[in-house]
Design a protein around this motif. Structure first.
Motif, PDB file in Angstrom:
ATOM      1  N   PHE A  31       0.997  -1.144  -0.047  1.00 62.55           N
ATOM      2  CA  PHE A  31      -0.061   0.124   0.096  1.00 62.55           C
ATOM      3  C   PHE A  31       0.879   1.294  -0.105  1.00 62.55           C
ATOM      4  O   PHE A  31       0.497   2.121  -0.744  1.00 62.55           O
ATOM      5  CB  PHE A  31      -0.894  -0.144   1.236  1.00 62.55           C
ATOM      6  CG  PHE A  31      -1.748   0.928   1.415  1.00 62.55           C
ATOM      7  CD1 PHE A  31      -2.785   1.322   0.495  1.00 62.55           C
ATOM      8  CD2 PHE A  31      -1.716   2.279   2.107  1.00 62.55           C
ATOM      9  CE1 PHE A  31      -3.641   2.244   0.528  1.00 62.55           C
ATOM     10  CE2 PHE A  31      -2.394   3.402   2.358  1.00 62.55           C
ATOM     11  CZ  PHE A  31      -3.428   3.426   1.583  1.00 62.55           C
ATOM     12  N   LEU A  34       2.953   0.982  -3.736  1.00 62.83           N
ATOM     13  CA  LEU A  34       2.418   0.971  -5.127  1.00 62.83           C
ATOM     14  C   LEU A  34       2.024   2.402  -5.486  1.00 62.83           C
ATOM     15  O   LEU A  34       1.356   2.835  -4.698  1.00 62.83           O
ATOM     16  CB  LEU A  34       1.325  -0.085  -5.271  1.00 62.83           C
ATOM     17  CG  LEU A  34       1.416  -1.738  -5.244  1.00 62.83           C
ATOM     18  CD1 LEU A  34       0.401  -2.207  -4.745  1.00 62.83           C
ATOM     19  CD2 LEU A  34       2.283  -1.997  -6.390  1.00 62.83           C
ATOM     20  N   PRO A  36      -0.874   4.765  -7.456  1.00 66.38           N
ATOM     21  CA  PRO A  36      -2.416   4.513  -8.020  1.00 66.38           C
ATOM     22  C   PRO A  36      -2.360   3.843  -9.303  1.00 66.38           C
ATOM     23  O   PRO A  36      -1.704   3.923 -10.084  1.00 66.38           O
ATOM     24  CB  PRO A  36      -2.635   6.329  -7.800  1.00 66.38           C
ATOM     25  CG  PRO A  36      -1.712   6.962  -7.263  1.00 66.38           C
ATOM     26  CD  PRO A  36      -0.341   6.108  -7.538  1.00 66.38           C
ATOM     27  N   ARG A 126       0.024  -7.163  -3.887  1.00 69.16           N
ATOM     28  CA  ARG A 126       0.457  -6.375  -5.134  1.00 69.16           C
ATOM     29  C   ARG A 126      -0.335  -6.312  -6.328  1.00 69.16           C
ATOM     30  O   ARG A 126       0.342  -5.896  -7.416  1.00 69.16           O
ATOM     31  CB  ARG A 126       1.932  -6.754  -5.195  1.00 69.16           C
ATOM     32  CG  ARG A 126       2.988  -6.790  -3.952  1.00 69.16           C
ATOM     33  CD  ARG A 126       4.129  -6.747  -4.323  1.00 69.16           C
ATOM     34  NE  ARG A 126       4.794  -5.639  -5.226  1.00 69.16           N
ATOM     35  CZ  ARG A 126       5.047  -4.515  -4.720  1.00 69.16           C
ATOM     36  NH1 ARG A 126       5.084  -4.221  -3.246  1.00 69.16           N
ATOM     37  NH2 ARG A 126       5.411  -3.268  -5.597  1.00 69.16           N
ATOM     38  N   ASP A 128      -3.137  -4.733  -6.976  1.00 72.92           N
ATOM     39  CA  ASP A 128      -3.327  -3.355  -7.212  1.00 72.92           C
ATOM     40  C   ASP A 128      -3.421  -2.445  -5.797  1.00 72.92           C
ATOM     41  O   ASP A 128      -3.423  -3.148  -4.650  1.00 72.92           O
ATOM     42  CB  ASP A 128      -4.333  -2.834  -8.057  1.00 72.92           C
ATOM     43  CG  ASP A 128      -5.603  -3.519  -7.446  1.00 72.92           C
ATOM     44  OD1 ASP A 128      -5.961  -3.493  -6.325  1.00 72.92           O
ATOM     45  OD2 ASP A 128      -6.398  -4.239  -8.059  1.00 72.92           O
ATOM     46  N   ARG A 129      -3.314  -1.232  -5.721  1.00 70.68           N
ATOM     47  CA  ARG A 129      -3.404  -0.544  -4.722  1.00 70.68           C
ATOM     48  C   ARG A 129      -4.775  -1.006  -3.519  1.00 70.68           C
ATOM     49  O   ARG A 129      -4.640  -0.880  -2.542  1.00 70.68           O
ATOM     50  CB  ARG A 129      -3.119   1.006  -4.769  1.00 70.68           C
ATOM     51  CG  ARG A 129      -2.590   1.579  -3.517  1.00 70.68           C
ATOM     52  CD  ARG A 129      -1.798   2.876  -3.815  1.00 70.68           C
ATOM     53  NE  ARG A 129      -1.237   3.534  -2.727  1.00 70.68           N
ATOM     54  CZ  ARG A 129      -1.625   4.626  -1.926  1.00 70.68           C
ATOM     55  NH1 ARG A 129      -2.908   4.961  -2.214  1.00 70.68           N
ATOM     56  NH2 ARG A 129      -1.128   5.014  -0.848  1.00 70.68           N
ATOM     57  N   ALA A 132      -3.871  -4.021  -1.883  1.00 70.34           N
ATOM     58  CA  ALA A 132      -3.332  -3.881  -0.734  1.00 70.34           C
ATOM     59  C   ALA A 132      -3.877  -3.329   0.404  1.00 70.34           C
ATOM     60  O   ALA A 132      -3.790  -3.506   1.407  1.00 70.34           O
ATOM     61  CB  ALA A 132      -1.770  -3.069  -1.536  1.00 70.34           C
TER      62      ALA A 132
END
Length: 427
Positions: A31, A34, A36, A126, A128-129, A132
């Motif tokens: 978080f 990564l 956006p 991982r 995507d955010r 996360a």
């Protein structure tokens, strides 16, 4: 309300059993690292993500639950269990027919051994955010456990609701169907109209040998909700999965599905019926992995868009070298009902085995003028002829949904969306 900070993460991690903390730690690390989502990335192609996760907050306690959906509960008839999660907190759980249904927060300690294997199947932080954030800050949800050989006669109903403005809701559904078990889940997403919020639900499923699980998702997020769902499913030898989703709500509603057929003879069927209007974006990213011999799968999705709505379907069937004698098909068909609407359909195949049957099909088109002419020649005016086309377009996919008691309700919801478009156009 709790901000998405290191202090909040530490509080969440402290509430987890020791075996579950590494997943949360990996989530927080991802978080913070990564970037956006960006529409220039293939994973986010065709969509703009207008969400600043860092500005959102978690509800420390649930808001007021939405009134029961009497229509949906009525057509289901009886259920083997009913759980309600509001703003990421499970507020009620009822179970019958020997079903094991529990709040995930409490099950992490009581059923830790059963949950460990399912947690390993979930989408990695991982991805995507949004994923996360879920791993880092999510604490509660619903655990549905079908013990070996257990086959309840009715489905379980799970409601994920989000109610608080400008909040981030992180509900989680974890399903374990042990060897020889069979069951069904109806998952209902809801939030109030006009209330801006973000929901990141996660669904993780493990289906054991010769087990069968049917999941029907009724997505009716409110018109100001942005939702980014992740679903990961694994089927063992001769296991069978059916996933059907009716996509209706949300300002932006995304579903990222990763389905692994890990055992020989495993089978998966993925169905979808969706209808976008106004400025909605309905976004589907589906990945089907054949990792063993004699596995079979089918994706069949149909959607319509009107006004300035947009739909996106990106599907991938990948057959690994170990997936000899696999059989897979992927189909996505779309109706574009207004000049300002868009439908993007991108089916893909990756075949690394040489003894397979595999194919895909995709269409994006307006209503058929020849069908309109034929129906008008039988006495219908143009408005009724077009409506009949739209109704017929969805019929075959709705007929394949596993919970057939829901079919009339879903058909009514889809056609109500079309009727609204027609009223706005003055027809």
């Amino acid at each position: 309300m709790l901000p998405l900070t290191e202090q909040t993460f530490a509080r969440v991690a402290a509430s987890l059993p020791e075996w579950a903390r590494p997943s949360a730690e990996a989530g927080y690390e991802a978080f913070t690292a990564l970037p956006p989502p960006d529409s220039r990335q293939e994973e986010w192609r065709y969509v703009e993500v207008e969400v600043d996760l860092d500005s959102l907050q978690l509800a420390e306690s649930p808001g007021t639950p939405l009134p029961p959906d009497a229509a949906l509960i009525g057509v289901l008839g009886g259920t083997a269990g009913h759980a309600v999660n509001v703003d990421g907190h499970t507020v009620s759980v009822e179970a019958a027919d020997g079903v094991r249904l529990a709040a995930l927060g409490s099950a992490l300690g009581a059923d830790g051994e059963a949950l460990r294997g399912v947690f390993r199947s979930g989408p990695g932080p991982r991805l995507d955010r949004f994923a996360a954030a879920h791993h880092a800050f999510g604490t509660d949800g619903v655990f549905f456990h079908l013990p070996r050989g257990h086959r309840p006669s009715a489905p379980v109903l799970v409601e994920f609701q989000a109610t608080r403005a400008n909040s981030l809701a992180l509900p989680r559904l974890t399903v374990l169907a042990e060897d020889g078990a069979a069951g069904a889940v109806v998952l209902h997403y809801r939030s109030p109209s006009g209330v801006p919020l973000v929901a990141v639900p996660q669904v993780e499923v493990v289906v054991g040998q010769n087990a069968r699980l049917e999941i029907t998702v009724v997505q009716e997020w409110g018109d100001a909700t942005r939702a980014y769902a992740h679903q990961t499913m694994v089927a063992a030898r001769d296991g069978a999965l059916v996933l059907a989703e009716a996509g209706l709500g949300g300002l932006n509603a995304r579903l990222h599905l990763h389905l692994d057929l890990e055992g020989p003879g495993a089978d998966a069927r993925v169905l979808g019926a969706y209808f976008g209007h106004r400025r909605q974006t309905l976004d589907y990213r589906y990945y089907m992995m054949h990792r063993a011999r004699h596995t079979t799968s089918g994706m069949y999705l149909k959607g319509a868009v009107g006004d300035a709505a947009r739909s996106v379907f990106t599907g991938l069937i990948r057959i690994e070298p170990e997936g000899q004698d696999s059989d897979a098909m992927q189909t996505n068909k779309n109706l574009v009902l207004a000049e300002g609407a868009e439908a993007h359909s991108v089916p893909n195949l990756e075949i690394l085995a040489n003894e397979v049957r595999c194919g895909h099909g995709s269409t994006v088109s307006p209503l058929d003028p020849e069908q309109r002419y034929y129906l008008m020649s039988r006495g219908l005016d143009s408005a009724r002829a077009d409506r009949l086309q739209v109704k017929g377009f969805f019929e075959d996919v709705l007929a394949r949904f596993p919970q057939q008691t829901l079919e009339p309700l879903l058909r009514q919801a889809l056609m109500a969306r079309y009727d609204g478009l027609q009223r706005e156009q003055g027809r």
